[in-house]
Scaffold this active site. Structure first.
Site, PDB file in Angstrom:
ATOM      1  CD  GLU A  57      -3.088  -1.027   2.146  1.00 45.83           C
ATOM      2  OE1 GLU A  57      -2.873  -0.362   3.168  1.00 45.83           O
ATOM      3  OE2 GLU A  57      -4.159  -1.625   1.927  1.00 45.83           O
ATOM      4  CD  GLU A  80      -3.850  -6.219   2.721  1.00 47.03           C
ATOM      5  OE1 GLU A  80      -4.518  -5.532   3.521  1.00 47.03           O
ATOM      6  OE2 GLU A  80      -2.652  -6.031   2.509  1.00 47.03           O
TER       7      GLU A  80
HETATM    8  C1  GLA Z   1      -4.080  -2.773   5.006  1.00 50.94           C
HETATM    9  C2  GLA Z   1      -2.687  -3.349   5.118  1.00 50.94           C
HETATM   10  C3  GLA Z   1      -2.604  -4.552   6.000  1.00 50.94           C
HETATM   11  C4  GLA Z   1      -3.440  -4.375   7.241  1.00 50.94           C
HETATM   12  C5  GLA Z   1      -4.847  -4.061   6.842  1.00 50.94           C
HETATM   13  C6  GLA Z   1      -5.759  -3.926   8.027  1.00 50.94           C
HETATM   14  O1  GLA Z   1      -4.784  -3.246   3.948  1.00 50.94           O
HETATM   15  O2  GLA Z   1      -2.133  -3.654   3.860  1.00 50.94           O
HETATM   16  O3  GLA Z   1      -1.257  -4.760   6.339  1.00 50.94           O
HETATM   17  O4  GLA Z   1      -2.923  -3.329   8.006  1.00 50.94           O
HETATM   18  O5  GLA Z   1      -4.875  -2.851   6.135  1.00 50.94           O
HETATM   19  O6  GLA Z   1      -7.065  -3.679   7.652  1.00 50.94           O
END
Ligand code: GLA
Length: 688
Positions: free
Chosen positions: A153, A309
């Site tokens: 991210e 995710e």
């Molecule tokens: C993001 C991050 C993860 C985690 C999630 C929690 O998507 O990439 O590492 O912190 O949020 O919701």
């Protein structure tokens, strides 16, 4: 270029982030056993492992990772191996404070959390490259390796002196001369003229409003600086493992990266999404947002892509974090599957016992394998396995394109605009217009305004405040060549440098829409509405339009579809339609209420030859075609029955469905038309 199919081997992927360094080795064995039980095919390992992999500068601790990859491989589970560069170890920041980012005020953003790196720091980049290189060397050829996951991210912004120097280099490449920069930034205003490159800084904390062009360029630069970090790691990986695709996970509709440019650099596009299960279930904003994110990611990918995710149940970053009620995780997963994802993954496999995410749900929660969540995860894994042969690699057809551009978004967020009310915010407008298409199951892609979108029957522009000449020429050619355009307010107002176009709105767009001029932008107050004389209600914005007179066969006068029915602009045109060349261009100078926007877009689409996937699907039932499958997803709170005009087979149960399908709350059906020779007389069928 490596493709996703190299990773999936033609199957739908299922899995999640796996952080074994948080657990003793005996737990890894249990993890692998339960992953197999849940049907996991891909584990993303090592996203935040830098301090474990390199506990002291230059020291490598890879033994544990060898063991983990071996265990996964022996269990037939593929590995998406991460470069750990999103979270440098404390020693990097302590020894090299210049690797730490600084905010607008110059304050250091410290270690002790994650993402504390300055994308412009050569020291950070060098250390990131070294650990990436060593990972690539060690695991090149490892039989478990299916994909690379770079960083996590990306989105950190830095205003430090190193970033300032890098910004100047970026600006020199863009403008060549200081005169050109001064011209582009309009520095004659407020005595902002730069006398030397060294004076130029990021838009740090200032007394009053910043130069908007400077801020726009800083956002462009920040996206590019982060992208350089990504491509540097990608190139190292590609050199060692040319057949292994590389991705980095995007945040959903995230402002910090030019998603078109980024996606073009990836082998596989992937995205994360965390909708709020507590959102008002009678409002469709949540699932509409999911559909938007899926459509955007699919469009960025222009090929296979992944949901990297999602949460198996509750998250931990809202004020109140509600679990997903039974069926909701499955339902939201199917939305991504329907809209083209070739894999459904989660953050994370096993819930952490420590750290700031210990109350974030996981595929395997604290309550363990008997938990409701694990059972739901396992059921989904098995369903994916069933669907995989029919769905993996199939595509989602769309007749409509929504034009979207991060640069227009960034430019539209500068202060000092006619309205800074939330109702006029770019992502909100994009979502409102997309939702009006989604609610009637008019499947759409997104497209860059300079991309080739001529094959679409209809193009929708919710708002592109900034439009380049190339984008305007393309839009003009699209309409004149027979396309249908529906264009929202405050579009093509600025050029690529955020300079207002002569006349306030670009001449090419005015000609296309049949507008002589926009006399004034007339934004509405928060909550204020204005009636239109066709029964619709406008909000957020209105405009004082003057239509162009009849200009001969190539430019007949625009028709007025609705006028303002009250307020200061009563009697003035609000919605218009112009015939141009072989095409049609609608202009929407306010934000119509949802039903009216839906109707307008629905009628324009019909006239353009584009129709909903399943016209008889009631509001709140999402219908999407993917390959030969028809997905139906019930987002209403009630049970619904959807009539079907042809016999189908339910791909999940193998049962025949003829007259109708009934979907309970959170219900989903995946149907495929039954070939004529196999048709029997069957009843309406209920899907879970
Ligand atoms: C993001 C991050 C993860 C985690 C999630 C929690 O998507 O990439 O590492 O912190 O949020 O919701």
């Amino acid at each position: 270029m490596a493709r996703l199919t190299d990773a999936t081997r033609g199957r739908l992927l299922f899995g999640g982030d796996y952080n074994p360094e948080q657990w003793p080795e005996e737990v890894w064995h249990e993890d692998v056993r339960l992953m197999r039980e849940a049907g996991v095919t891909l584990a993303t390992v090592g996203v935040f492992s830098w301090a474990t992999l390199e506990p002291h500068p230059g020291v490598r601790n890879f033994g544990w990772l060898d063991t983990v990859l071996g265990l996964l491989h022996d269990a037939g589970i593929g590995v998406c191996l991460a470069t750990p560069t999103a979270s440098p170890p404390p020693w990097l920041g302590a020894r090299y404070p210049e690797t730490l980012p600084r905010d607008e005020t110059g304050a250091t953003v410290w270690y002790g959390s994650r993402n504390q790196f300055c994308a412009s720091s050569p020291v950070y980049r060098e250390h990131a490259a070294r650990i990436t290189e060593d990972l690539a060397r060690r695991y090149a050829g490892h039989p478990a390796l299916r994909m690379w996951h770079v960083n996590n991210e990306y989105g950190t912004v830095c205003y430090c002196d190193t970033s300032a120097r890098h910004f100047r280099t970026w600006l020199r490449a863009r403008y060549r001369t200081l005169d050109a920069l001064n011209d582009a930034w309009g520095t004659a205003f407020w005595s902002q003229r730069y006398d030397s490159w060294e004076e130029i800084i990021p838009p740090r904390r200032a007394q009053y409003l910043h130069n908007p062009a400077q801020r726009l360029d800083f956002r462009r630069f920040t996206s590019d600086a982060l992208l350089e970090c990504f491509t540097a790691e990608r190139d190292i990986l590609a050199a060692h493992t040319p057949g292994i695709p590389v991705t980095t996970n995007f945040m959903p509709l995230f402002a910090g990266q030019d998603g078109w440019r980024w996606a073009a650099e990836e082998d596989v596009v992937s995205v994360d999404i965390y909708p709020d299960p507590a959102a008002d279930p009678s409002d469709l904003a949540g699932p509409a947002h999911g559909a938007l994110v899926a459509d955007l990611t699919r469009s960025q990918a222009r090929g296979p892509w992944l949901l990297m995710e999602q949460a198996a149940s509750a998250v931990n970053f809202r004020r109140v974090n509600r679990p997903k009620p039974a069926g909701q995780m499955r339902q939201w997963s199917y939305q991504f599957l329907a809209r083209g994802a070739d894999g459904l993954c989660f953050f994370q496999w096993r819930a952490s016992r420590q750290g700031s995410e210990k109350f974030h749900s996981a595929m395997l929660p604290h309550a363990g394998e008997r938990s409701r969540t694990f059972q739901h995860v396992r059921a989904l894994g098995h369903e994916l396995h069933t669907l995989s042969p029919r769905l993996a690699g199939t595509t989602v057809p769309a007749d409509v394109a929504v034009l979207h551009d991060w640069h227009a978004w960034w430019a539209s967020e500068q202060p000092g605009r006619p309205s800074s009310d939330e109702s006029t915010a770019y992502p909100r407008l994009l979502a409102t217009w997309h939702r009006a298409l989604w609610e009637q199951n008019l499947t759409c892609d997104f497209a860059h305004p300079e991309a080739s979108y001529h094959g679409y029957r209809m193009v929708v522009v919710p708002q592109l405040y900034l439009m380049t000449d190339a984008a305007l020429d393309r839009l003009t050619a699209y309409v004149r060549g027979g396309g249908t355009l529906v264009c929202g307010f405050f579009t093509a107002v600025a050029d690529g440098d955020d300079r207002v176009r002569p006349g306030g709105v670009d001449r090419r767009l005015r000609e296309l829409l049949g507008l002589a001029t926009v006399h004034e932008w007339w934004p509405l107050q928060p909550g204020e509405t204005v009636p239109l004389d066709n029964g619709a209600t406008g909000s957020a914005w209105s405009e004082d339009l003057e239509l162009a007179p009849h200009g001969g066969p190539s430019a007949p006068a625009a028709e007025i579809l609705a006028r303002y029915g009250g307020g200061e602009l009563a009697g003035r045109p609000a919605l218009t339609r112009a015939r141009r060349g072989k095409g049609t261009a609608y202009y929407v100078s306010t934000l119509p209420d949802p039903a009216s926007l839906r109707a307008l877009l629905g009628e324009a689409a019909r006239a353009a030859g584009a129709g909903p996937v399943l016209p008889q699907a009631p509001l709140g039932v999402e219908a999407v075609r993917r390959g030969e499958a028809l997905f139906l997803i019930n987002h209403t709170r009630q049970q619904v029955t959807v009539p079907l005009h042809h016999p189908h087979t339910d791909l999940l149960t193998g049962r025949a469905v003829t007259a109708s399908v009934t979907l309970g709350r959170h219900g989903v059906a995946v149907l495929t038309p039954t070939p004529k020779e196999n048709r029997t007389c069957a009843e309406g069928v209920s899907a879970p």
